[in-house]
Design a protein around this motif. Structure first.
Motif, PDB file in Angstrom:
ATOM      1  N   ALA A 111      -5.148  -9.927  -7.276  1.00  0.00           N
ATOM      2  CA  ALA A 111      -5.966  -9.799  -6.060  1.00  0.00           C
ATOM      3  C   ALA A 111      -5.107  -9.659  -4.800  1.00  0.00           C
ATOM      4  N   LEU A 112      -3.953 -10.312  -4.796  1.00  0.00           N
ATOM      5  CA  LEU A 112      -3.082 -10.210  -3.609  1.00  0.00           C
ATOM      6  C   LEU A 112      -2.412  -8.848  -3.509  1.00  0.00           C
ATOM      7  N   ALA A 113      -2.109  -8.253  -4.665  1.00  0.00           N
ATOM      8  CA  ALA A 113      -1.258  -7.056  -4.692  1.00  0.00           C
ATOM      9  C   ALA A 113      -1.728  -5.929  -3.767  1.00  0.00           C
ATOM     10  N   PRO A 114      -3.013  -5.537  -3.822  1.00  0.00           N
ATOM     11  CA  PRO A 114      -3.406  -4.416  -2.942  1.00  0.00           C
ATOM     12  C   PRO A 114      -3.271  -4.757  -1.459  1.00  0.00           C
ATOM     13  N   LEU A 115      -3.478  -6.021  -1.097  1.00  0.00           N
ATOM     14  CA  LEU A 115      -3.324  -6.413   0.307  1.00  0.00           C
ATOM     15  C   LEU A 115      -1.833  -6.444   0.669  1.00  0.00           C
ATOM     16  N   HIS A 116      -1.016  -6.934  -0.259  1.00  0.00           N
ATOM     17  CA  HIS A 116       0.419  -7.037  -0.014  1.00  0.00           C
ATOM     18  C   HIS A 116       1.049  -5.658   0.183  1.00  0.00           C
ATOM     19  N   GLN A 117       0.609  -4.686  -0.621  1.00  0.00           N
ATOM     20  CA  GLN A 117       1.175  -3.336  -0.532  1.00  0.00           C
ATOM     21  C   GLN A 117       0.962  -2.712   0.846  1.00  0.00           C
ATOM     22  N   VAL A 118      -0.165  -3.041   1.471  1.00  0.00           N
ATOM     23  CA  VAL A 118      -0.522  -2.412   2.745  1.00  0.00           C
ATOM     24  C   VAL A 118      -0.141  -3.275   3.952  1.00  0.00           C
ATOM     25  N   ALA A 119      -0.304  -4.588   3.813  1.00  0.00           N
ATOM     26  CA  ALA A 119      -0.197  -5.435   5.011  1.00  0.00           C
ATOM     27  C   ALA A 119       0.817  -6.560   4.902  1.00  0.00           C
ATOM     28  N   ARG A 120       1.519  -6.688   3.794  1.00  0.00           N
ATOM     29  CA  ARG A 120       2.483  -7.757   3.501  1.00  0.00           C
ATOM     30  C   ARG A 120       1.869  -9.158   3.642  1.00  0.00           C
ATOM     31  N   VAL A 121       1.715  -9.778   2.503  1.00  0.00           N
ATOM     32  CA  VAL A 121       1.196 -11.148   2.451  1.00  0.00           C
ATOM     33  C   VAL A 121       2.288 -12.102   2.921  1.00  0.00           C
ATOM     34  N   THR A 122       1.957 -12.973   3.884  1.00  0.00           N
ATOM     35  CA  THR A 122       2.941 -13.950   4.350  1.00  0.00           C
ATOM     36  C   THR A 122       2.610 -15.364   3.879  1.00  0.00           C
ATOM     37  N   ARG A 123       1.318 -15.629   3.658  1.00  0.00           N
ATOM     38  CA  ARG A 123       0.926 -17.002   3.303  1.00  0.00           C
ATOM     39  C   ARG A 123      -0.357 -16.989   2.493  1.00  0.00           C
ATOM     40  N   HIS A 137      -2.523  -6.820  10.483  1.00  0.00           N
ATOM     41  CA  HIS A 137      -3.952  -7.140  10.421  1.00  0.00           C
ATOM     42  C   HIS A 137      -4.697  -6.137   9.536  1.00  0.00           C
ATOM     43  N   ILE A 138      -5.575  -6.644   8.680  1.00  0.00           N
ATOM     44  CA  ILE A 138      -6.492  -5.744   7.974  1.00  0.00           C
ATOM     45  C   ILE A 138      -7.912  -6.256   8.164  1.00  0.00           C
ATOM     46  N   SER A 139      -8.834  -5.330   8.318  1.00  0.00           N
ATOM     47  CA  SER A 139     -10.232  -5.723   8.507  1.00  0.00           C
ATOM     48  C   SER A 139     -10.858  -6.055   7.159  1.00  0.00           C
ATOM     49  N   VAL A 140     -12.014  -6.691   7.204  1.00  0.00           N
ATOM     50  CA  VAL A 140     -12.740  -7.015   5.971  1.00  0.00           C
ATOM     51  C   VAL A 140     -13.077  -5.736   5.219  1.00  0.00           C
ATOM     52  N   GLU A 141     -13.459  -4.702   5.955  1.00  0.00           N
ATOM     53  CA  GLU A 141     -13.832  -3.432   5.324  1.00  0.00           C
ATOM     54  C   GLU A 141     -12.621  -2.827   4.590  1.00  0.00           C
ATOM     55  N   GLU A 142     -11.473  -2.849   5.269  1.00  0.00           N
ATOM     56  CA  GLU A 142     -10.249  -2.350   4.620  1.00  0.00           C
ATOM     57  C   GLU A 142      -9.928  -3.170   3.378  1.00  0.00           C
ATOM     58  N   ALA A 143     -10.037  -4.495   3.497  1.00  0.00           N
ATOM     59  CA  ALA A 143      -9.730  -5.363   2.349  1.00  0.00           C
ATOM     60  C   ALA A 143     -10.631  -5.001   1.175  1.00  0.00           C
ATOM     61  N   PHE A 162      -9.385  -3.660  -2.456  1.00  0.00           N
ATOM     62  CA  PHE A 162      -9.739  -4.324  -3.722  1.00  0.00           C
ATOM     63  C   PHE A 162     -10.408  -3.321  -4.670  1.00  0.00           C
ATOM     64  N   GLU A 163     -11.372  -2.585  -4.127  1.00  0.00           N
ATOM     65  CA  GLU A 163     -12.144  -1.666  -4.975  1.00  0.00           C
ATOM     66  C   GLU A 163     -11.275  -0.570  -5.594  1.00  0.00           C
ATOM     67  N   ALA A 164     -10.262  -0.131  -4.840  1.00  0.00           N
ATOM     68  CA  ALA A 164      -9.432   0.973  -5.320  1.00  0.00           C
ATOM     69  C   ALA A 164      -8.374   0.511  -6.324  1.00  0.00           C
ATOM     70  N   PHE A 165      -8.189  -0.793  -6.457  1.00  0.00           N
ATOM     71  CA  PHE A 165      -7.074  -1.297  -7.283  1.00  0.00           C
ATOM     72  C   PHE A 165      -7.485  -1.414  -8.746  1.00  0.00           C
ATOM     73  N   GLU A 166      -6.634  -0.887  -9.620  1.00  0.00           N
ATOM     74  CA  GLU A 166      -6.883  -0.962 -11.059  1.00  0.00           C
ATOM     75  C   GLU A 166      -6.934  -2.416 -11.502  1.00  0.00           C
ATOM     76  N   GLY A 167      -7.966  -2.766 -12.240  1.00  0.00           N
ATOM     77  CA  GLY A 167      -8.034  -4.127 -12.777  1.00  0.00           C
ATOM     78  C   GLY A 167      -8.866  -5.078 -11.943  1.00  0.00           C
ATOM     79  N   ILE A 168      -9.331  -4.615 -10.769  1.00  0.00           N
ATOM     80  CA  ILE A 168     -10.199  -5.462  -9.932  1.00  0.00           C
ATOM     81  C   ILE A 168     -11.616  -4.891  -9.919  1.00  0.00           C
ATOM     82  N   THR A 169     -12.600  -5.769 -10.096  1.00  0.00           N
ATOM     83  CA  THR A 169     -13.999  -5.402  -9.889  1.00  0.00           C
ATOM     84  C   THR A 169     -14.527  -6.240  -8.728  1.00  0.00           C
ATOM     85  N   VAL A 170     -15.084  -5.582  -7.729  1.00  0.00           N
ATOM     86  CA  VAL A 170     -15.648  -6.291  -6.575  1.00  0.00           C
ATOM     87  C   VAL A 170     -17.128  -6.572  -6.834  1.00  0.00           C
TER      88      VAL A 170
END
Lengths: 334, 334
Positions: free
Chosen positions: A136-148, A252-258, A262-270
């Protein structure tokens, strides 16, 4: 070429699903060998219509084995993996024993497949609660870098294998008639109760399970700067781990972007429609291979945070499915 | 002087404990009146050896009542509280309806007793999940100022009253024989499951229960700057809410200081010995009035954070006990 595949711990809760997955995914091997402890030797297991006898896990068992998938406790993996490798097998190990070894890549095929290119005979599959979180973190990390990451888990009893699930049923049945079933697998009775401890006391008040979520996340995402604060809790649910996750990102990423990520990432179902009571729940995710994400919303306590809820079948993506996917990845690349 | 006390909703899950608490704490009133909806009128309830008949909750019922404790759903409280006040009663209300009214003080006696000095006839008791969290936050806030709270709850079915607990038992019994009990009180089957929704969709993806934890915390601690990110989850536990809490403070406090602050605070019991498997659990906290805190540790993801686990009987400190304590406070000061 990986012609002969061995499944180690073939009769356990996860081993059974490994065999199921091997059939479903139709992996291109020619011969299957089943290995387990003395207790299970001689049992017959059906695989693609054929009855295969379980053989003893012992030195010598891996001669002529090209690839092995291990679903055993840590102490068994510590022992068998070295001689399996010595005898010529590549081992995909699901135990916790080898994961943090610098020579062992720790793989989630959707997240860091390239790390599988370089190994010395051992590849590790992460801890169940880590795997679903990192997917679940991976798609956010790729675009926005997870810090915490702040994560609280709601972990099912099947995480402790078949005895865990049996103890939950016994504990619940006893509680329904006003009695207490003495716990063996867990530290305390789990029926109608919560146990805020998984694993042993490890580091400054954190448990071994919690520290796995810290170190394995950093290793898989290849970023030691990601700060993780985990709380791991056993809940009276048979199968399917759930996690309440708050993630802070550099950009920063918006909820819509998040949601889109998630939806575009292989292995995740929203599954995310709160007004219509739709979100992932363990009873809906059992027996499925994906990581399910919902309750996606802005963190109202930080400028760059996203909060969400994540559920996955801990015996599948958290264990068997991920290991079989690693084996598949190796076979494709060989 | 408060001579005549009325208990409204006297036959409900919380009302019963209000009566139990009134006997145990020996509050100095002379006459007790029990009020409830038509369904319960005429029932006899024993109080200090005396049988008291339940009377109808309706306009006129509060003449000669000095102080009333209300344990009813929001829509009932919206209706009865105004006429109770008009008829001369001071009302301690446990519903959610009046809590955020600027003229209504929201009280936890250990935390903000002085706010009870100024009221216009209504005093509110906070939401169950908020109360136990704010009791735990208060000692840290007094010393180091709380700036941010990330909380994930594990809430018991008794939070939905007696029907909630019955539905859990029915749902668990059905699941044990492979059937599904159709849910009525909850949105989905709760047996061996988790429901990441309490209340309705309220604000930007957060539920009404979650937003109560935001606004009520700020109001009780008198600090709108406290940022709260809550995730509220229903778990298959009968009684006792649990919370995984991460708190960030303006001033740094060490784990040792935090433990001392928790231990010194009235209403908190610290159970914190992870190496010996000791921490608060719902099954140990049921029937007790304190807020139990354990797993106290440094947040390893921020410079000024403390993480901990908090359990309390949601029908007691989360509802009945707190309301009776507010009544006690008013009686002492009158």
């Amino acid at each position: 070429m990986y012609e002969t595949l061995a499944v180690v711990g073939a009769t356990g809760a996860v081993g059974r699903i490994v065999l199921e997955q091997l059939q479903q995914r139709n992996l291109p091997f020619k011969k299957l060998k089943l290995l387990a402890s003395e207790r299970s030797v001689g049992k017959e297991v059906r695989f693609n219509g054929e009855a295969i006898k379980v053989e003893l896990l012992a030195p010598g068992a891996f001669k002529n084995v090209d690839l092995a998938i291990g679903s055993t406790p840590d102490e068994i993996a510590a022992e068998f993996v070295p001689y399996a490798v010595k005898e010529g097998a590549v081992v995909v190990d699901e135990s916790g024993y080898w994961r943090m070894d610098p020579k062992v890549p720790l793989i989630i095929p959707e997240v860091n497949p390239d790390a599988a290119n370089k190994h010395e005979g051992i590849l590790a599959s992460p801890n169940c609660s880590t795997t679903q979180m990192v997917v679940a973190l991976a798609p956010l990390h790729q675009v926005a870098r997870v810090t915490r990451v702040v994560v609280s888990t709601y972990q099912a009893t099947s995480g402790a294998g078949l005895p865990g699930s049996e103890e939950l049923n016994d504990s619940v049945r006893s509680a329904l008639v006003g009695q207490t079933h003495p716990p063996k697998t867990f530290q305390h009775p789990i029926g109608f109760n919560l146990i805020p401890q998984i694993g042993s006391s490890k580091y400054e008040g954190y448990t071994s399970e919690e520290m796995k979520m810290v170190y394995e996340t950093q290793k898989i995402l290849g970023d030691d700067g990601i700060q993780v604060c985990p709380t791991c809790v056993r809940v009276p649910v048979t199968n399917g781990h759930s996690e309440s996750i708050l993630v802070e990102t550099e950009k920063h990423i918006s909820v819509e972007e998040a949601k889109e990520l998630f939806e575009a990432f292989e292995g995740i179902t929203v599954v995310d429609d709160l007004p219509n009571n739709q979100y992932p729940m363990p009873r809906d995710c059992e027996g499925k291979d994906d990581v399910f994400v919902g309750r996606i919303r802005k963190d109202i306590s930080s400028p760059n945070g996203i909060a969400f809820w994540c559920v996955s079948d801990n015996l599948r993506k958290g264990a068997a499915t991920n290991a079989v996917q690693i084996a598949e990845l190796l076979m494709k690349r060989s």
